[in-house]
Design a protein around this motif. Structure first.
Motif, mmCIF file in Angstrom:
data_model
loop_
_atom_site.group_PDB
_atom_site.id
_atom_site.type_symbol
_atom_site.label_atom_id
_atom_site.label_comp_id
_atom_site.label_asym_id
_atom_site.label_seq_id
_atom_site.Cartn_x
_atom_site.Cartn_y
_atom_site.Cartn_z
ATOM 1 N N LEU A 177 72.078 -24.545 -37.013
ATOM 2 C CA LEU A 177 73.382 -25.021 -36.071
ATOM 3 C C LEU A 177 74.444 -26.006 -36.895
ATOM 4 C CD1 LEU A 177 70.841 -25.920 -32.979
ATOM 5 C CD2 LEU A 177 72.431 -23.778 -33.568
ATOM 6 N N GLY A 178 73.940 -26.455 -37.867
ATOM 7 C CA GLY A 178 74.760 -27.520 -38.712
ATOM 8 C C GLY A 178 75.787 -26.765 -39.222
ATOM 9 N N LYS A 179 76.788 -27.223 -39.805
ATOM 10 C CA LYS A 179 78.157 -27.043 -40.300
ATOM 11 C C LYS A 179 77.902 -26.258 -41.963
ATOM 12 C CE LYS A 179 82.885 -27.581 -41.586
ATOM 13 N NZ LYS A 179 83.981 -28.632 -41.183
ATOM 14 N N ARG A 180 78.072 -24.982 -42.132
ATOM 15 C CA ARG A 180 78.061 -24.576 -43.379
ATOM 16 C C ARG A 180 78.873 -23.320 -43.543
ATOM 17 N NH1 ARG A 180 72.031 -22.050 -43.754
ATOM 18 N NH2 ARG A 180 71.507 -24.178 -44.207
ATOM 19 N N LEU A 181 79.022 -22.924 -44.660
ATOM 20 C CA LEU A 181 79.710 -21.590 -45.057
ATOM 21 C C LEU A 181 78.706 -20.506 -44.841
ATOM 22 C CD1 LEU A 181 82.194 -20.563 -46.028
ATOM 23 C CD2 LEU A 181 81.499 -20.621 -48.296
ATOM 24 N N ARG A 182 78.881 -19.434 -43.958
ATOM 25 C CA ARG A 182 77.796 -18.505 -43.707
ATOM 26 C C ARG A 182 78.567 -17.073 -43.552
ATOM 27 N NH1 ARG A 182 74.957 -21.307 -39.219
ATOM 28 N NH2 ARG A 182 76.394 -23.034 -39.733
ATOM 29 N N TRP A 183 78.001 -15.961 -43.694
ATOM 30 C CA TRP A 183 78.457 -14.847 -43.341
ATOM 31 C C TRP A 183 78.389 -14.342 -42.074
ATOM 32 C CZ3 TRP A 183 81.230 -11.070 -45.775
ATOM 33 C CH2 TRP A 183 81.278 -11.266 -47.166
ATOM 34 N N CYS A 184 79.532 -13.844 -41.303
ATOM 35 C CA CYS A 184 79.338 -13.625 -39.702
ATOM 36 C C CYS A 184 80.027 -11.965 -39.770
ATOM 37 C CB CYS A 184 80.091 -14.462 -39.046
ATOM 38 S SG CYS A 184 79.626 -15.958 -39.239
ATOM 39 N N GLY A 185 79.635 -11.313 -38.709
ATOM 40 C CA GLY A 185 80.338 -10.097 -38.423
ATOM 41 C C GLY A 185 80.384 -9.559 -36.976
ATOM 42 N N TYR A 186 81.301 -8.625 -36.904
ATOM 43 C CA TYR A 186 81.297 -7.960 -35.522
ATOM 44 C C TYR A 186 81.234 -6.460 -35.664
ATOM 45 C CZ TYR A 186 85.961 -7.000 -36.065
ATOM 46 O OH TYR A 186 87.343 -6.445 -36.584
ATOM 47 N N LEU A 187 80.641 -5.714 -34.636
ATOM 48 C CA LEU A 187 80.802 -4.582 -34.435
ATOM 49 C C LEU A 187 81.428 -3.902 -33.186
ATOM 50 C CD1 LEU A 187 78.595 -1.553 -35.777
ATOM 51 C CD2 LEU A 187 79.181 -1.753 -33.399
ATOM 52 N N LEU A 188 82.518 -3.277 -33.108
ATOM 53 C CA LEU A 188 82.974 -2.814 -31.885
ATOM 54 C C LEU A 188 82.263 -1.268 -31.558
ATOM 55 C CD1 LEU A 188 86.680 -3.992 -32.017
ATOM 56 C CD2 LEU A 188 85.001 -4.657 -29.914
ATOM 57 N N SER A 189 81.997 -1.123 -30.518
ATOM 58 C CA SER A 189 81.635 0.186 -30.102
ATOM 59 C C SER A 189 82.288 0.822 -28.835
ATOM 60 C CB SER A 189 79.873 0.609 -30.190
ATOM 61 O OG SER A 189 79.662 1.727 -29.499
ATOM 62 N N PHE A 190 82.662 2.093 -28.888
ATOM 63 C CA PHE A 190 83.271 2.690 -27.955
ATOM 64 C C PHE A 190 82.843 4.303 -27.790
ATOM 65 C CE2 PHE A 190 87.055 5.248 -26.648
ATOM 66 C CZ PHE A 190 87.185 5.050 -25.358
ATOM 67 N N ARG A 191 82.780 4.838 -26.679
ATOM 68 C CA ARG A 191 82.332 6.274 -26.558
ATOM 69 C C ARG A 191 83.692 6.985 -25.901
ATOM 70 N NH1 ARG A 191 77.787 7.451 -28.106
ATOM 71 N NH2 ARG A 191 76.176 5.948 -28.028
ATOM 72 N N LYS A 192 84.108 7.715 -26.634
ATOM 73 C CA LYS A 192 85.176 8.680 -26.285
ATOM 74 C C LYS A 192 84.680 9.488 -25.080
ATOM 75 C CE LYS A 192 87.145 10.988 -29.503
ATOM 76 N NZ LYS A 192 87.301 11.689 -31.060
ATOM 77 N N LYS A 193 85.551 10.400 -24.376
ATOM 78 C CA LYS A 193 85.382 11.018 -23.229
ATOM 79 C C LYS A 193 84.120 12.063 -23.611
ATOM 80 C CE LYS A 193 89.417 10.547 -20.777
ATOM 81 N NZ LYS A 193 89.362 8.921 -20.526
ATOM 82 N N ASP A 194 84.131 12.634 -24.873
ATOM 83 C CA ASP A 194 83.454 13.740 -25.280
ATOM 84 C C ASP A 194 81.849 13.241 -25.660
ATOM 85 O OD1 ASP A 194 83.744 12.543 -27.870
ATOM 86 O OD2 ASP A 194 84.685 14.160 -28.388
ATOM 87 N N GLY A 195 81.817 11.803 -25.539
ATOM 88 C CA GLY A 195 80.388 11.121 -25.705
ATOM 89 C C GLY A 195 80.411 10.638 -27.327
ATOM 90 N N GLU A 196 81.446 10.872 -28.087
ATOM 91 C CA GLU A 196 81.364 10.629 -29.331
ATOM 92 C C GLU A 196 81.518 8.935 -29.694
ATOM 93 O OE1 GLU A 196 83.648 11.026 -33.675
ATOM 94 O OE2 GLU A 196 84.362 12.159 -31.832
ATOM 95 N N GLU A 197 80.617 8.463 -30.471
ATOM 96 C CA GLU A 197 80.615 6.954 -30.514
ATOM 97 C C GLU A 197 81.668 6.723 -31.575
ATOM 98 O OE1 GLU A 197 77.871 2.980 -30.810
ATOM 99 O OE2 GLU A 197 77.212 4.900 -31.690
#
Length: 140
Positions: A15-35
């Motif tokens: 919880l404390g302050k520090r330098l750390r790795w973070c990340g995000y991933l966005l996911s979307f499905r097209k009309k044909d179901g492809e992610e």
């Protein structure tokens, strides 16, 4: 309305302050179901909650049209603030709110979307943790 999943994580939950790795991933499905997925990992400096919010901002900035956004993270505090307090803070102009500029940006990035908060572990958690660990070792 299109549905997008935004997964946000940190390499650690200290919880404390520090330098750390973070990340995000966005996911979307097209009309044909492809992610379609897009991800980004970076060093963030701050408390656990602050780093999660900074990373969430990065993911939200990638959205170009109004959609239903399911935000997945283990950070229950950040999700609770978004779900239960963000709208009231916006009405008050974020006056006196600690980290008000961060929350104001989250408001500006989310107000055109339908936001669904999803707390806890998720399907990409192991992969994201592995990517952050790999990047940490590559650097050093």
């Amino acid at each position: 309305m299109d549905k997008v999943d935004l997964y946000v994580e940190s390499a650690d939950r200290y919880l404390g302050k520090r330098l750390r790795w973070c990340g995000y991933l966005l996911s979307f499905r097209k009309k044909d179901g492809e992610e379609i997925t897009r991800s980004e990992f970076s060093w963030e400096d701050g408390t656990y909650n602050s780093c999660i919010i900074q990373t969430m901002q990065k993911g939200l900035r990638r959205l170009k049209k109004s959609c239903e956004v399911h935000i997945h993270t283990q950070d229950g505090f950040a999700l609770d603030m978004i779900k239960n307090y963000l709208k009231d803070w916006a009405k008050k102009g974020f006056q006196g709110k600690k980290d008000g500029s961060q929350w104001e940006e989250i408001w500006n990035l989310t107000k055109e979307h339908r936001i669904i908060c999803c707390h806890g572990k998720h399907e990409y958690l192991s992969w994201m943790k592995g990517e952050m660990e790999r990047k940490k070792h590559e650097e050093g």
